[in-house]
Write a protein that holds these residues in place. Structure first.
Motif, PDB file in Angstrom:
ATOM      1  N   ALA A   1       0.828  -1.199   0.000  1.00  0.00           N
ATOM      2  CA  ALA A   1       0.000   0.000   0.000  1.00  0.00           C
ATOM      3  C   ALA A   1       0.860   1.247   0.000  1.00  0.00           C
ATOM      4  N   LEU A   2       1.902   1.258   0.816  1.00  0.00           N
ATOM      5  CA  LEU A   2       2.775   2.425   0.861  1.00  0.00           C
ATOM      6  C   LEU A   2       3.549   2.576  -0.429  1.00  0.00           C
TER       7      LEU A   2
ATOM      8  N   GLY B   1      -6.101   0.052   2.481  1.00  0.00           N
ATOM      9  CA  GLY B   1      -5.072   0.353   3.463  1.00  0.00           C
ATOM     10  C   GLY B   1      -4.159  -0.803   3.786  1.00  0.00           C
ATOM     11  N   GLY B   2      -4.079  -1.785   2.890  1.00  0.00           N
ATOM     12  CA  GLY B   2      -3.150  -2.886   3.082  1.00  0.00           C
ATOM     13  C   GLY B   2      -3.666  -4.033   3.918  1.00  0.00           C
ATOM     14  N   SER B   3      -4.856  -3.916   4.562  1.00  0.00           N
ATOM     15  CA  SER B   3      -5.294  -5.006   5.428  1.00  0.00           C
ATOM     16  C   SER B   3      -6.801  -5.167   5.536  1.00  0.00           C
ATOM     17  N   ALA B   4      -7.584  -4.137   5.259  1.00  0.00           N
ATOM     18  CA  ALA B   4      -9.035  -4.200   5.467  1.00  0.00           C
ATOM     19  C   ALA B   4      -9.743  -4.652   4.197  1.00  0.00           C
ATOM     20  N   VAL B   5     -10.384  -5.822   4.243  1.00  0.00           N
ATOM     21  CA  VAL B   5     -11.151  -6.335   3.106  1.00  0.00           C
ATOM     22  C   VAL B   5     -12.505  -5.626   3.083  1.00  0.00           C
TER      23      VAL B   5
ATOM     24  N   LEU C   1       5.348  11.264   4.907  1.00  0.00           N
ATOM     25  CA  LEU C   1       4.679  10.033   5.329  1.00  0.00           C
ATOM     26  C   LEU C   1       5.116   9.573   6.716  1.00  0.00           C
ATOM     27  N   SER C   2       6.110  10.235   7.286  1.00  0.00           N
ATOM     28  CA  SER C   2       6.494   9.908   8.657  1.00  0.00           C
ATOM     29  C   SER C   2       5.513  10.505   9.667  1.00  0.00           C
TER      30      SER C   2
ATOM     31  N   VAL D   1      -3.220   8.503   3.562  1.00  0.00           N
ATOM     32  CA  VAL D   1      -2.792   7.853   2.329  1.00  0.00           C
ATOM     33  C   VAL D   1      -3.212   6.389   2.329  1.00  0.00           C
ATOM     34  N   LEU D   2      -3.055   5.715   3.459  1.00  0.00           N
ATOM     35  CA  LEU D   2      -3.480   4.319   3.547  1.00  0.00           C
ATOM     36  C   LEU D   2      -4.976   4.179   3.301  1.00  0.00           C
ATOM     37  N   ARG D   3      -5.764   5.071   3.872  1.00  0.00           N
ATOM     38  CA  ARG D   3      -7.222   4.993   3.706  1.00  0.00           C
ATOM     39  C   ARG D   3      -7.631   5.154   2.246  1.00  0.00           C
TER      40      ARG D   3
END
Length: 217
Positions: A15-16, A120-124, A184-185, A193-195
């Motif tokens: 995702a990042l 976001g890399g994890s939420a289906v 992004l830190s 960004v993830l959302r």
């Protein structure tokens, strides 16, 4: 667009990796304000590790080499993205190639597959199941079939808020206090960004036992 395989535990990193700065001219282009990239609203397409192939046994509970019945794998995965309207729709096409052990008679084999939209890399957030049917001719040990799946997400969900976009695209000059700080830190920017980052994942719909077999063989 051609897809790639990703590890299930690597969703966050993927995702990042998809993060880029809106409104820039080119990916990896060096400008006065630093290195820029282009962020697409289209989801990244990938095959999760361990779901790109399936093995069938006869009898099903056996794992002996003599019980090997059929193997199939997903290949030639391509995607197209339609982002002109309020919905961003990703259509994925793929081929499935299979090989069987016994070839004496004609045979039809149904195999289930999935397409999942991950945020976001994890939420289906969505998942669909489809099926393809392999047709083996009498005496043939190989078969091939094509499949297609699609998923959609609202444009608003994949669009970065204006204040976040301004912070990401703001020009930074050498000597500025925050010139060397990665935006992004900052947790609020990273989370925004993830959302707004999505992946469309495709693969075989495997049983728990089939997943364990793929992971340990």
């Amino acid at each position: 667009m051609e897809c790639r395989r990703v590890g299930v535990k690597a969703y966050g990193a993927v995702a990042l990796a998809a993060v880029a700065l809106a409104g820039c001219a080119g990916r990896g282009e060096i400008t006065e304000g630093g290195i820029t990239a282009v962020r697409s609203v289209c989801p990244t397409v990938a095959i999760p590790a361990g779901t790109g192939d399936v093995t069938l046994f006869d009898p099903p509970a056996s794992r002996d080499a003599s019980a090997l019945d059929l193997t199939a794998f997903m290949t030639n995965v391509q995607s197209t993205c339609s982002d002109a309207g309020a919905e961003v729709t990703t259509t994925v096409t793929f081929d499935i190639e299979a090989r069987r052990t016994r070839t004496d008679a004609a045979r039809s084999v149904d195999l289930p597959y999935f397409i999942t939209l991950v945020r976001g890399g994890s939420a289906v957030v969505a998942k669909r199941i489809g099926r393809v049917q392999l047709q083996f001719a009498a005496g043939a040990d190989r078969a091939r079939v094509s499949g297609q799946a699609s998923t959609s997400v609202g444009r608003a969900a994949v669009t970065l808020p204006e204040d976040i976009r301004r912070q990401l695209t703001r020009r930074r000059k050498a000597g500025d206090e925050d010139a060397a700080i990665d935006p992004l830190s900052q947790p609020e920017i990273r989370q925004a960004v993830l959302r707004a980052t999505f992946e469309a994942l495709v693969g075989f719909q495997l049983t728990d036992e089939q997943l364990r077999y793929n992971a340990t063989r």
